[in-house]
Motif scaffolding. Structure first.
Motif, PDB file in Angstrom:
ATOM      1  N   ASN A  21       0.819  -1.211   0.000  1.00  0.00           N
ATOM      2  CA  ASN A  21       0.000   0.000   0.000  1.00  0.00           C
ATOM      3  C   ASN A  21       0.853   1.262   0.000  1.00  0.00           C
ATOM      4  O   ASN A  21       0.500   2.257  -0.650  1.00  0.00           O
ATOM      5  N   LEU A  22       1.977   1.245   0.697  1.00  0.00           N
ATOM      6  CA  LEU A  22       2.858   2.415   0.677  1.00  0.00           C
ATOM      7  C   LEU A  22       3.469   2.608  -0.718  1.00  0.00           C
ATOM      8  O   LEU A  22       3.590   3.735  -1.197  1.00  0.00           O
ATOM      9  N   ILE A  23       3.809   1.515  -1.375  1.00  0.00           N
ATOM     10  CA  ILE A  23       4.320   1.604  -2.747  1.00  0.00           C
ATOM     11  C   ILE A  23       3.230   2.111  -3.684  1.00  0.00           C
ATOM     12  O   ILE A  23       3.476   2.977  -4.532  1.00  0.00           O
ATOM     13  N   SER A  24       2.028   1.600  -3.528  1.00  0.00           N
ATOM     14  CA  SER A  24       0.904   2.038  -4.359  1.00  0.00           C
ATOM     15  C   SER A  24       0.654   3.530  -4.210  1.00  0.00           C
ATOM     16  O   SER A  24       0.421   4.238  -5.194  1.00  0.00           O
ATOM     17  N   ASN A  25       0.725   4.026  -2.972  1.00  0.00           N
ATOM     18  CA  ASN A  25       0.527   5.464  -2.744  1.00  0.00           C
ATOM     19  C   ASN A  25       1.637   6.286  -3.389  1.00  0.00           C
ATOM     20  O   ASN A  25       1.380   7.359  -3.935  1.00  0.00           O
ATOM     21  N   ALA A  26       2.870   5.788  -3.336  1.00  0.00           N
ATOM     22  CA  ALA A  26       3.986   6.502  -3.966  1.00  0.00           C
ATOM     23  C   ALA A  26       3.768   6.581  -5.474  1.00  0.00           C
ATOM     24  O   ALA A  26       3.995   7.634  -6.089  1.00  0.00           O
ATOM     25  N   LYS A  27       3.324   5.486  -6.073  1.00  0.00           N
ATOM     26  CA  LYS A  27       3.025   5.495  -7.513  1.00  0.00           C
ATOM     27  C   LYS A  27       1.937   6.512  -7.828  1.00  0.00           C
ATOM     28  O   LYS A  27       2.041   7.262  -8.797  1.00  0.00           O
ATOM     29  N   ARG A  28       0.891   6.511  -7.019  1.00  0.00           N
ATOM     30  CA  ARG A  28      -0.232   7.422  -7.241  1.00  0.00           C
ATOM     31  C   ARG A  28       0.215   8.888  -7.123  1.00  0.00           C
ATOM     32  O   ARG A  28      -0.340   9.771  -7.768  1.00  0.00           O
ATOM     33  N   ALA A  29       1.251   9.122  -6.303  1.00  0.00           N
ATOM     34  CA  ALA A  29       1.785  10.473  -6.123  1.00  0.00           C
ATOM     35  C   ALA A  29       2.858  10.806  -7.156  1.00  0.00           C
ATOM     36  O   ALA A  29       3.558  11.805  -7.027  1.00  0.00           O
ATOM     37  N   LYS A  30       2.991   9.944  -8.181  1.00  0.00           N
ATOM     38  CA  LYS A  30       3.940  10.155  -9.278  1.00  0.00           C
ATOM     39  C   LYS A  30       5.396  10.163  -8.813  1.00  0.00           C
ATOM     40  O   LYS A  30       6.250  10.848  -9.388  1.00  0.00           O
ATOM     41  N   ALA A  31       5.701   9.395  -7.770  1.00  0.00           N
ATOM     42  CA  ALA A  31       7.077   9.289  -7.290  1.00  0.00           C
ATOM     43  C   ALA A  31       7.904   8.470  -8.274  1.00  0.00           C
ATOM     44  O   ALA A  31       7.394   7.547  -8.907  1.00  0.00           O
ATOM     45  N   SER A  32       9.177   8.802  -8.378  1.00  0.00           N
ATOM     46  CA  SER A  32      10.083   7.981  -9.186  1.00  0.00           C
ATOM     47  C   SER A  32      10.916   7.077  -8.281  1.00  0.00           C
ATOM     48  O   SER A  32      11.564   6.158  -8.764  1.00  0.00           O
ATOM     49  N   SER A  33      10.898   7.337  -6.960  1.00  0.00           N
ATOM     50  CA  SER A  33      11.609   6.459  -6.030  1.00  0.00           C
ATOM     51  C   SER A  33      10.922   6.455  -4.673  1.00  0.00           C
ATOM     52  O   SER A  33      10.282   7.422  -4.270  1.00  0.00           O
ATOM     53  N   ILE A  34      11.070   5.332  -3.985  1.00  0.00           N
ATOM     54  CA  ILE A  34      10.592   5.170  -2.617  1.00  0.00           C
ATOM     55  C   ILE A  34      11.671   4.413  -1.863  1.00  0.00           C
ATOM     56  O   ILE A  34      12.310   3.509  -2.419  1.00  0.00           O
ATOM     57  N   LYS A  35      11.897   4.811  -0.627  1.00  0.00           N
ATOM     58  CA  LYS A  35      12.954   4.197   0.173  1.00  0.00           C
ATOM     59  C   LYS A  35      12.384   3.729   1.504  1.00  0.00           C
ATOM     60  O   LYS A  35      11.664   4.476   2.170  1.00  0.00           O
ATOM     61  N   PHE A  36      12.738   2.501   1.879  1.00  0.00           N
ATOM     62  CA  PHE A  36      12.367   1.918   3.160  1.00  0.00           C
ATOM     63  C   PHE A  36      13.649   1.805   3.979  1.00  0.00           C
ATOM     64  O   PHE A  36      14.569   1.085   3.584  1.00  0.00           O
ATOM     65  N   GLU A  37      13.725   2.518   5.106  1.00  0.00           N
ATOM     66  CA  GLU A  37      14.891   2.465   5.983  1.00  0.00           C
ATOM     67  C   GLU A  37      14.477   1.803   7.295  1.00  0.00           C
ATOM     68  O   GLU A  37      13.629   2.331   7.999  1.00  0.00           O
TER      69      GLU A  37
END
Length: 181
Positions: A90-106
């Motif tokens: 779901n966090l990845i899906s939201n990033a896609k919906r927000a037109k992100a080109s990258s997402i990072k999990f730390e």
């Protein structure tokens, strides 16, 4: 006539179960453990890192770069692997919906026995005028989405004794969330 609130609750439950089915399907092809049990006892930080690296990255698409950095020494916990995967998905899906080109999990250690996961993307971020106190409520959305993604994240974390909050004042563009378990 069915009351609106009852109908929304039924749709929310169907969407949640649908996400579980999708997560099971992804696991079926790549899982290294038995899915016939409701919960597993394993390293939660390692599970998330492996899931992100081996499954979420593959299903994330070519336009979204997914990174994971696991500095946690290990947190043995009994949890439902499907709930854990729904959080990431779901966090990845939201990033896609927000037109992100990258997402990072730390992933890092929280106190002596906890897990801190910072999830940040470089998308459009939280829209101006958004009621930040409501973003985890069922049905609340500022996009064309269903308003269920962050609600399901909070729900899955609740099952693990965890929490999620929007990180205020995150530097740069995008959104950043802090998850504590």
């Amino acid at each position: 006539m069915v009351p609106r609130e009852q109908m929304l609750k039924a749709i929310e439950q169907m969407a949640f179960l649908n996400r579980k089915v999708l997560a099971v399907t992804r696991f079926a092809a790549r899982a290294n453990f038995k899915l016939d049990s409701e919960k597993i006892d394993t390293d939660l930080a390692g599970f998330h890192a492996d899931y992100i690296d081996q499954i979420a990255r593959v299903s994330g698409g070519v336009r979204l770069r997914i990174q994971v950095q696991n500095e946690h020494p290990g947190l043995k916990l009994r949890f439902n692997p499907i709930d854990a995967s729904i959080i990431v998905d779901n966090l990845i899906s939201n990033a896609k919906r927000a037109k992100a080109s990258s997402i990072k999990f730390e992933l890092s250690q929280l106190d002596r026995s906890g897990l801190l996961m910072r999830v940040s993307d470089n998308g459009r971020g939280i829209a101006a005028g958004t009621n930040k106190g409501r973003i985890f409520e069922m049905g609340y959305t500022t996009t064309q989405g269903s308003g269920l993604g962050l609600y399901h994240v909070r729900q899955g974390l609740g099952e693990m004794g965890g929490s999620i909050e929007l990180e205020d004042g995150a530097a740069g563009k995008g959104a950043s969330f802090l998850i504590q378990i």
